[in-house]
Write an enzyme that holds these catalytic residues in place. Structure first.
Site, mmCIF file in Angstrom:
data_model
loop_
_atom_site.group_PDB
_atom_site.id
_atom_site.type_symbol
_atom_site.label_atom_id
_atom_site.label_comp_id
_atom_site.label_asym_id
_atom_site.label_seq_id
_atom_site.Cartn_x
_atom_site.Cartn_y
_atom_site.Cartn_z
ATOM 1 N N ASP A 163 -6.401 -0.390 2.404
ATOM 2 C CA ASP A 163 -6.262 0.994 2.851
ATOM 3 C C ASP A 163 -7.669 1.598 2.932
ATOM 4 O O ASP A 163 -8.413 1.578 1.948
ATOM 5 C CB ASP A 163 -5.442 1.753 1.797
ATOM 6 N N ASP A 179 -6.311 5.423 6.857
ATOM 7 C CA ASP A 179 -5.583 6.577 6.341
ATOM 8 C C ASP A 179 -5.884 7.845 7.148
ATOM 9 O O ASP A 179 -7.058 8.174 7.374
ATOM 10 C CB ASP A 179 -5.997 6.802 4.876
ATOM 11 N N GLU A 191 -2.755 5.283 10.323
ATOM 12 C CA GLU A 191 -1.641 6.121 9.916
ATOM 13 C C GLU A 191 -1.491 7.246 10.922
ATOM 14 O O GLU A 191 -2.436 7.968 11.197
ATOM 15 C CB GLU A 191 -1.909 6.700 8.525
ATOM 16 N N HIS A 243 4.617 5.032 0.141
ATOM 17 C CA HIS A 243 4.232 5.816 -1.036
ATOM 18 C C HIS A 243 4.258 7.329 -0.773
ATOM 19 O O HIS A 243 4.036 8.104 -1.696
ATOM 20 C CB HIS A 243 2.824 5.392 -1.461
ATOM 21 N N ASP A 244 4.492 7.732 0.466
ATOM 22 C CA ASP A 244 4.558 9.162 0.790
ATOM 23 C C ASP A 244 5.998 9.637 0.956
ATOM 24 O O ASP A 244 6.241 10.755 1.419
ATOM 25 C CB ASP A 244 3.787 9.460 2.082
HETATM 26 C C1 NOJ Z 1 -2.045 9.839 3.810
HETATM 27 C C2 NOJ Z 1 -1.712 9.000 2.621
HETATM 28 O O1 NOJ Z 1 -0.685 8.116 2.954
HETATM 29 C C3 NOJ Z 1 -1.350 9.951 1.520
HETATM 30 O O2 NOJ Z 1 -0.815 9.299 0.399
HETATM 31 C C4 NOJ Z 1 -2.565 10.740 1.160
HETATM 32 O O3 NOJ Z 1 -2.208 11.711 0.204
HETATM 33 C C5 NOJ Z 1 -3.159 11.441 2.383
HETATM 34 N N1 NOJ Z 1 -3.217 10.594 3.532
HETATM 35 C C6 NOJ Z 1 -4.562 11.883 2.098
HETATM 36 O O4 NOJ Z 1 -5.398 10.785 2.009
#
Ligand code: NOJ
Length: 581
Positions: free
Chosen positions: A130, A232, A286, A352-353
């Site tokens: 990542d 990211d 992402e 994870h989000d």
């Molecule tokens: C996206 C990531 O998936 C997330 O977990 C993170 O909090 C934000 N970007 C900021 O980096």
């Protein structure tokens, strides 16, 4: 191995059903396929903080991952995406990097990393890192320098707004307790920009030195032999640095203003020519832009940017009040058809989000947890696009009932979101209801390995509470149960790996109006499979004229399949893949 005879009836069925007719002009043939390892990969995403602790501090570590590599291999996955493992003060659990060439002390050392990578490669497992470079940590040396004086050489590594110009035009921050992305910094009487938390200042991508630094960092990891990069929040990296005023209320639709700004493609093309094109790496950013066209501009091979789109449309569908299967089908079908000929997409229902997929898209009550988790895994592993399977979903892990009150949450987004809701006099009960359904912390509770204390995750105090269901939902128990979610997951990965049709075959939605069942076919040359997924807690029937043609059950999440010559009746959350014998 999964083969059994489904239908004994005479093959009277014809291709009278229009939905089964093949159009030779559009059908994918093996000879036309642009095969790539990353298209065939099955990605297993590990949130390292929550996977396996070995030193008793309640936080997972790299040694823990090394100890579990045989397990990971046994799943049949072929690549691991690791959330950030770099040095970090952990304002956002590693998404605030203070040193891109070092390992977070909670997770171990560079020696542990090197061992982990070589042990992965020894097992034919690839590693995707990542890369968090829309922003760094405010504790990164670059930022410390940058904030120290207005004429520091690192000043332009970040976005600064001198206070004598007045207040900067409002920018929305996703994690700020006040929702403001500008933070005043006394030292130089200026504001700096942070789209995420105050400790995550945004890097200035207009500065060629920043771009060079990032390319050097990418090369550092590529030279170590990593196999891919997930960028990211990268769609936000380019900004109009004149900072024009945005219309009032823009934050309700901030993606339109933040994503894919001028310069982004240039930055990606530079990364591609300097780094990606020199290594056999998988690359994914992402976010996939604001439209399907923008997604294509990121990933089509002739663009020389990245390999595959990772779009959020599908994870945005479920809400605490439920969701509509029609929208779900429509979303996946829309993305598939847009990328049927060119480009490549990712398939996922959790990460994870997100909270746990079985709690959001299906049914986590005792009676339905297992069949519905198997059904979702069947879906992810039978779609066209690279599947991303989030750790614990192979067991059917669920949202954690221990996360009740705001004090139980650790995620900065949850905590600052609560503060903001309070300041704005929003309905806090409603806020908590949404959090209990959808908080990122649900997806971050520790991996459930066995029925011992703390599920074998740690001998210390886990950083987030274990889900109490770990006594029965755990690796050890599920390995021993032939009918477990885990064993079904392994069967699905084997099925995908051994059947190119599931990777490269054309996708066709059928009976799209069906209220309970998501049905589609995948076709490659003469190979065709029919996938039937009951997304409801009620039985559901599916009639098809040429059902007899699909006489082989390739996988079934129940022991039986009820059918007549022309109709199948699926039990709650039943999922089957049928092949033509
Ligand atoms: C996206 C990531 O998936 C997330 O977990 C993170 O909090 C934000 N970007 C900021 O980096």
């Amino acid at each position: 191995m999964y083969k059994s005879v489904l239908l004994m009836f005479i093959l009277l069925a014809t291709y009278s059903c229009t939905e089964s007719k093949k159009d030779n002009n559009t059908t994918t043939e093996t000879t036309n396929i642009d095969k790539k390892w990353w298209k065939e990969a099955i990605v297993y995403q590990i949130y390292p903080r929550s996977f396996q602790d070995t030193d008793g501090d309640g936080i997972g570590d790299l040694k823990g991952i090394i100890n579990r590599l045989d397990y990971i291999k046994s799943l049949g996955v072929t690549a691991v995406w690791l959330n950030p493992i770099y040095s970090s003060p952990n304002d956002d659990n590693g998404y605030d990097v203070s040193d891109y060439r070092n390992i977070m002390s909670d997770f171990g050392t560079m020696e542990d990393f090197d061992k982990m990578l070589s042990e992965m490669h020894a097992r034919d497992i690839k590693l995707v890192m990542d890369i968090v470079v829309n922003h760094s940590s405010d504790e990164h040396e670059w930022f410390k320098e940058s904030r120290s004086s207005r004429d520091n050489p690192y000043r332009d590594y970040y976005h600064w707004w001198p206070a004598e110009k007045g207040e900067p035009p409002y920018r929305y921050s996703l994690f700020d307790a006040e929702g403001n992305a500008w933070k005043y910094d006394e030292q130089t009487d200026s504001y700096y920009l942070h789209y995420f938390s105050q400790k995550q200042p945004d890097l200035n991508w207009e500065n060629p030195k920043v771009r060079q630094e990032v390319n050097d960092i990418l090369k550092f990891w590529a030279e170590k032999g990593v196999d891919g990069f997930r960028l990211d929040a990268f769609q936000f990296a380019a900004k109009d640095t004149t900072f024009p005023k945005f219309p009032d209320g823009f934050e309700k639709n901030f993606i339109q203003y933040y994503a894919m700004q001028d310069g982004l493609h240039k930055y990606l093309k530079e990364m591609n020519s300097e780094v990606f094109s020199n290594y056999d790496v998988m690359t994914v950013a992402e976010g996939a832009g604001r439209t399907l066209e923008e997604a294509h501009e990121l990933v089509d091979a002739d663009r020389n940017e990245i390999n595959m789109a990772y779009a959020f449309d599908a994870v945005d569908i479920p809400k605490a009040d439920g969701y509509d299967l029609a929208t779900f089908k429509e979303t996946f079908s829309k993305w598939d058809s847009a990328f049927a000929k060119k480009g490549w997409i990712s398939i996922f229902l959790s990460n994870h989000d997100q909270a746990r997929m079985v709690s959001r898209y299906a049914n986590d009550v005792l009676a339905y947890r297992a069949p519905s988790a198997k059904m979702l895994n069947t879906f992810i592993l039978s779609m066209r696009g690279t599947p991303y399977c989030y750790f614990g979903d192979e067991l059917g892990m669920t949202n954690n009932p221990k996360l009740k009150n705001i004090e139980d949450y650790k995620d900065i987004a949850a905590i600052n979101g609560f503060k903001k809701a309070k300041t704005n006099n929003e309905d806090l009960d409603e806020y908590m209801r949404n959090l209990r359904f959808g908080s990122r912390d649900h997806g971050r509770t520790p991996m459930q390995w066995d029925a011992s204390e703390n599920a074998g995750f740690t001998t210390g105090t886990p950083w987030l509470p274990l889900n109490p269901n770990y006594k029965s939902v755990n690796v050890n128990a599920e390995e021993q149960n032939e009918e477990s979610v885990l064993n079904h997951f392994k069967k699905m990965t084997a099925l995908r790996t051994n059947n190119d049709v599931l990777v490269y075959g054309d996708y066709k939605l059928i009976q799209k109006e069906h209220k309970q069942i998501y049905a589609f076919t995948r076709t490659l040359d003469k190979d065709e499979v029919l996938i039937l997924l009951n997304f409801s807690e009620n039985e559901a029937s599916f009639a098809l004229d040429n059902l007899a043609a699909y006489s082989e059950i390739k996988i079934n999440n129940y022991l039986e399949l009820a059918h007549t010559e022309s109709e199948i009746t699926l039990k709650p959350y039943q999922a089957v893949i049928l092949g033509k014998d």
